[in-house]
Scaffold this motif. Sequence first.
Motif, short mmCIF file in Angstrom:
data_model
loop_
_atom_site.label_atom_id
_atom_site.label_comp_id
_atom_site.label_asym_id
_atom_site.label_seq_id
_atom_site.Cartn_x
_atom_site.Cartn_y
_atom_site.Cartn_z
N CYS A 35 55.52 32.27 33.74
CA CYS A 35 55.44 31.57 32.45
C CYS A 35 54.90 30.16 32.61
O CYS A 35 54.07 29.71 31.82
N HIS A 36 55.36 29.44 33.64
CA HIS A 36 54.91 28.06 33.83
C HIS A 36 53.50 27.97 34.38
O HIS A 36 52.92 26.89 34.43
N LEU A 37 52.92 29.10 34.77
CA LEU A 37 51.53 29.10 35.24
C LEU A 37 50.57 29.23 34.06
O LEU A 37 49.74 28.35 33.84
N VAL A 38 50.72 30.30 33.29
CA VAL A 38 49.76 30.57 32.21
C VAL A 38 50.09 29.84 30.91
O VAL A 38 49.18 29.41 30.20
N ARG A 39 51.36 29.69 30.60
CA ARG A 39 51.71 28.99 29.37
C ARG A 39 51.94 27.50 29.62
O ARG A 39 51.50 26.66 28.85
N GLY A 40 52.62 27.18 30.71
CA GLY A 40 52.87 25.77 31.02
C GLY A 40 51.64 25.03 31.49
O GLY A 40 51.26 24.01 30.93
N GLN A 41 50.98 25.56 32.53
CA GLN A 41 49.84 24.87 33.11
C GLN A 41 48.50 25.31 32.52
O GLN A 41 47.47 24.74 32.86
N LYS A 42 48.52 26.33 31.68
CA LYS A 42 47.29 26.82 31.02
C LYS A 42 46.25 27.33 32.03
O LYS A 42 45.04 27.22 31.83
N ILE A 43 46.73 27.89 33.13
CA ILE A 43 45.83 28.51 34.11
C ILE A 43 45.44 29.88 33.57
O ILE A 43 46.31 30.62 33.08
N PRO A 44 44.16 30.25 33.62
CA PRO A 44 43.72 31.52 33.02
C PRO A 44 44.49 32.74 33.54
O PRO A 44 44.84 32.80 34.72
N GLU A 45 44.75 33.67 32.65
CA GLU A 45 45.50 34.87 33.01
C GLU A 45 44.78 35.73 34.05
O GLU A 45 45.41 36.52 34.74
N ASN A 46 43.46 35.56 34.18
CA ASN A 46 42.71 36.36 35.14
C ASN A 46 42.54 35.64 36.49
O ASN A 46 41.77 36.08 37.34
N ALA A 47 43.26 34.55 36.70
CA ALA A 47 43.10 33.75 37.93
C ALA A 47 43.34 34.57 39.19
O ALA A 47 42.53 34.54 40.12
N PHE A 48 44.43 35.35 39.22
CA PHE A 48 44.73 36.14 40.42
C PHE A 48 43.64 37.19 40.65
O PHE A 48 43.22 37.41 41.79
N ALA A 49 43.18 37.83 39.60
CA ALA A 49 42.13 38.84 39.73
C ALA A 49 40.88 38.23 40.33
O ALA A 49 40.26 38.81 41.25
N GLU A 50 40.49 37.05 39.84
CA GLU A 50 39.27 36.39 40.34
C GLU A 50 39.42 35.95 41.79
O GLU A 50 38.46 35.98 42.56
N VAL A 51 40.61 35.54 42.18
CA VAL A 51 40.86 35.12 43.56
C VAL A 51 40.89 36.31 44.51
O VAL A 51 40.39 36.24 45.64
N LEU A 52 41.43 37.43 44.05
CA LEU A 52 41.58 38.60 44.92
C LEU A 52 40.29 39.39 45.12
O LEU A 52 40.07 39.96 46.19
N LYS A 53 39.44 39.43 44.10
CA LYS A 53 38.22 40.25 44.14
C LYS A 53 37.37 40.07 45.39
O LYS A 53 36.93 41.05 45.98
N PRO A 54 37.10 38.83 45.82
CA PRO A 54 36.19 38.66 46.96
C PRO A 54 36.77 39.02 48.32
O PRO A 54 36.02 39.18 49.29
N ILE A 55 38.09 39.13 48.43
CA ILE A 55 38.72 39.35 49.74
C ILE A 55 38.57 40.82 50.16
O ILE A 55 38.99 41.72 49.43
N GLU A 56 37.98 41.03 51.32
CA GLU A 56 37.75 42.40 51.81
C GLU A 56 39.07 43.15 52.00
O GLU A 56 40.07 42.57 52.43
N ASN A 57 39.06 44.40 51.64
CA ASN A 57 40.20 45.32 51.76
C ASN A 57 41.25 45.16 50.65
O ASN A 57 42.26 45.84 50.67
N ILE A 58 41.01 44.25 49.70
CA ILE A 58 41.96 44.10 48.59
C ILE A 58 41.33 44.63 47.31
O ILE A 58 40.23 44.24 46.94
#
Length: 197
Positions: free
Chosen positions: A92-115
């Motif tokens: 809650c404090h990430l997306v609503r409190g800090q207004k970090i985009p909900e797709n942040a984890f997806a964007e970070v994980l996509k480039p990592i091989e084997n994930i």
Amino acid sequence: LVPAQKCCGAPAYYSGDIKTFERLREENLKLLQKERVDCFVTACATCGHVLKEHYSLPAPVKELVEILLENRETLSEWKYPERVKVTWHNPCHLVRGQKIPENAFAEVLKPIENILPVEMATASECCGMGGSFKVSYPDISERIQAEKVRRIKESGADILLTECPGCLLNIAEGLEKAGSTVAPMHTADLLIRCTAR
């Protein structure tokens, strides 16, 4: 790490103990305002929110996932040791409190091989922890926790990722109660297992 820094004061603040929060904030500010850095990095969504909203620091505060998001082009150089499906819980404090985009984890994980990132339904809904909410309303908290665990299992993921230690503890407890083999991890725990390609 700044030596002698204390708790950011979030538990006191959200419990209504403003006097203790203000004392902790002032003690931390005396230390942190002396630092000559480009930014202050936190790996706790609640701490990040409190530092951004209630502290006046000489440099920006950034959540770990924010740093990764800003530098995601370098993540393609990383490799996880085996092929895994990873889903995530947005605190809650990430997306609503800090207004970090909900797709942040997806964007970070996509480039990592084997994930393989797999989004679960209701990734941004509360896990039932809510700080003292879990203690004050255990029955409601347990129902919310069980629903979160059900969604995690439905995703088919091997790993559940989040960036809030409280959420991580609560979700880990729920997964264990459900007999799930999904591994709960903090973002930093997943990254430390990665190597260069």
